[in-house]
Design a protein around this motif. Structure first.
Motif, short mmCIF file in Angstrom:
data_model
loop_
_atom_site.label_atom_id
_atom_site.label_comp_id
_atom_site.label_asym_id
_atom_site.label_seq_id
_atom_site.Cartn_x
_atom_site.Cartn_y
_atom_site.Cartn_z
N SER A 45 -0.69 15.70 14.48
CA SER A 45 -0.21 14.25 13.98
C SER A 45 -0.24 14.05 12.38
O SER A 45 0.35 13.29 11.80
CB SER A 45 -1.19 13.31 14.86
N ASP A 104 -2.41 13.08 9.39
CA ASP A 104 -2.89 11.59 9.25
C ASP A 104 -2.82 10.46 9.22
O ASP A 104 -2.85 9.64 9.18
CB ASP A 104 -3.54 12.26 7.98
N GLY A 105 -1.42 10.62 9.70
CA GLY A 105 -0.47 9.51 9.62
C GLY A 105 -0.28 8.67 10.82
O GLY A 105 0.01 7.75 10.84
N PHE A 106 -0.85 9.35 11.86
CA PHE A 106 -0.30 8.32 12.82
C PHE A 106 -1.96 8.15 13.51
O PHE A 106 -2.18 6.67 13.83
CB PHE A 106 0.00 9.66 13.98
N GLY A 139 -5.16 14.50 14.42
CA GLY A 139 -4.50 14.63 13.31
C GLY A 139 -5.93 16.04 12.28
O GLY A 139 -5.70 16.86 11.53
N TRP A 160 4.68 14.97 12.98
CA TRP A 160 3.99 14.22 11.70
C TRP A 160 3.26 14.70 11.19
O TRP A 160 3.59 14.91 9.72
CB TRP A 160 3.10 12.76 11.63
N ASP A 181 1.73 17.10 4.40
CA ASP A 181 0.49 16.38 4.22
C ASP A 181 0.34 15.47 3.64
O ASP A 181 1.49 14.76 3.31
CB ASP A 181 -0.35 17.60 3.32
N ASP A 182 -0.87 14.77 3.28
CA ASP A 182 -1.11 13.49 2.73
C ASP A 182 -0.28 13.16 1.15
O ASP A 182 -0.63 12.52 1.09
CB ASP A 182 -2.27 12.95 2.67
N ASP A 220 2.83 14.16 1.30
CA ASP A 220 4.20 14.56 1.40
C ASP A 220 4.81 16.12 1.27
O ASP A 220 6.37 16.01 1.52
CB ASP A 220 5.05 12.89 1.11
N SER A 223 9.07 2.93 14.43
CA SER A 223 7.98 3.52 13.54
C SER A 223 7.97 4.93 13.19
O SER A 223 8.56 6.02 12.90
CB SER A 223 6.70 3.20 13.39
N GLY A 279 9.77 7.68 10.88
CA GLY A 279 8.59 8.19 10.53
C GLY A 279 9.16 9.65 10.91
O GLY A 279 9.44 10.29 10.25
N ARG A 304 9.95 12.88 7.95
CA ARG A 304 9.26 14.18 7.98
C ARG A 304 10.82 15.36 8.06
O ARG A 304 10.70 15.97 7.57
CB ARG A 304 8.74 14.16 9.01
#
Length: 306
Positions: free
Chosen positions: A97, A99-101, A106, A136, A140-141, A143, A177, A181, A185
């Motif tokens: 996942s 960290d975005g779900f 994650g 997802w 990473d955070d 992108d 969403s 998403g 990605r």
């Protein structure tokens, strides 16, 4: 098949209710001939029970859940990402996942680290499908791609679906969403993506099997070495309760519930008849077990540690 389970504490027991990860299995390892297969944890989801149980006969649901000590109001399925090592290849099936779900998911990179695998050790990332808990985690955070040295692989049907600009308008409001998403990605890793179709040997000893229904192009994968085999099932068999006891019931977790039910019943019949082990993304105890037919129902039986 030899099984070894290792536990990694990613939080305190019960903290999933507070939006934090709970203790999870870091890895469950199995040997399939000369393949080493690890089920590594990406944490767990927290979902409303209505997704699985709403509209079903209450007495039947209670009968199914009672032996499992499960709640009907909330379910917390684990997320088991498959890692296969074979002939110098380090292959991930799905990317978790990120960290975005959900805050309870994650944990994949930490779980890989616990077994000595860094993201840049991964040579291939092979996707079962494009839902957030499977896709997802490729970014990473910031992108940026997580698995920088890996070739990424996905079924052609699944790629076409999630990259179609019209999907966001047809998938339904609750999953819109997911479409946004996934498209973002997949675009970010498009230059490292290759495609395959049903029946393809995606890598030596690993064959793709179309298991459509959960998503339009969902794929499962057979890992085979001689007479020894294991099916990486993704979400084609998405839980260890209703999916096994009543496989022909349509599920709200599937995008095409009727087709998914046909696929699920076919897979359960095949796995129980052939006695082929299954590694399921949302099944308990690391997700590795066997399918046993008991009357008109099936049961998931976790493999014992040997």
């Amino acid at each position: 098949m030899n099984i070894d389970r290792r536990r990694l504490l990613t939080g305190m027991a019960g903290t999933a209710l507070l939006g934090l990860p709970k203790p999870t299995l870091a890895a469950t390892t199995a040997s399939i001939g000369d393949f080493q297969v690890d089920s590594v944890s990406d944490g767990n989801l927290v979902l409303p029970g209505a997704m699985f149980f709403e509209g079903r006969p209450v007495a039947e649901v209670d009968k199914i859940l009672a032996p499992l000590n499960m709640s009907k109001t909330q379910v917390e399925p684990p997320c088991n990402v498959t890692l296969v090592r074979h002939e110098g290849r380090v292959i991930l099936f799905d990317a978790g996942s990120g960290d975005g779900f959900m805050p309870t998911a994650g944990t994949l990179v930490d779980s890989l680290d616990a077994i000595g695998i860094a993201p840049d050790d991964v040579t291939h990332v092979v996707f079962t499908h494009g839902h957030p808990d499977h896709l997802w985690g490729v970014l990473d955070d910031f992108d940026d791609p997580v698995f920088t040295e890996a070739e990424h692989m996905i079924g052609q049907v699944e790629w076409d679906y999630w990259t179609d600009p019209n999907t966001v308008n047809t998938i339904g409001d609750t999953r819109a969403s997911f479409a946004v998403g996934a498209a973002r990605r997949l675009d970010a890793v498009a230059d490292r993506m290759t495609f395959f179709k049903d029946g393809a040997e995606v890598l030596p000893g690993i064959m793709a099997h179309a298991t459509f229904g959960h998503t339009p192009g969902h794929m499962s994968f057979e890992v085979r070495s001689g007479s020894d085999a294991l099916l990486i099932g993704g979400d084609a068999i998405g839980n260890h309760h209703i999916a096994f006891a009543r496989p022909k019931w349509a599920s709200g977790s599937d995008q095409d519930p009727d087709l998914a039910a046909i696929t699920r019943a076919r897979l359960l019949d095949m796995l129980s008849h052939d006695k082929t082990p299954l590694l399921g993304f949302h099944l308990p105890d690391g997700g590795i077990g066997r399918v046993e037919k008991r009357g008109d129902e099936y049961q998931f039986v976790s493999e014992e540690i040997q």
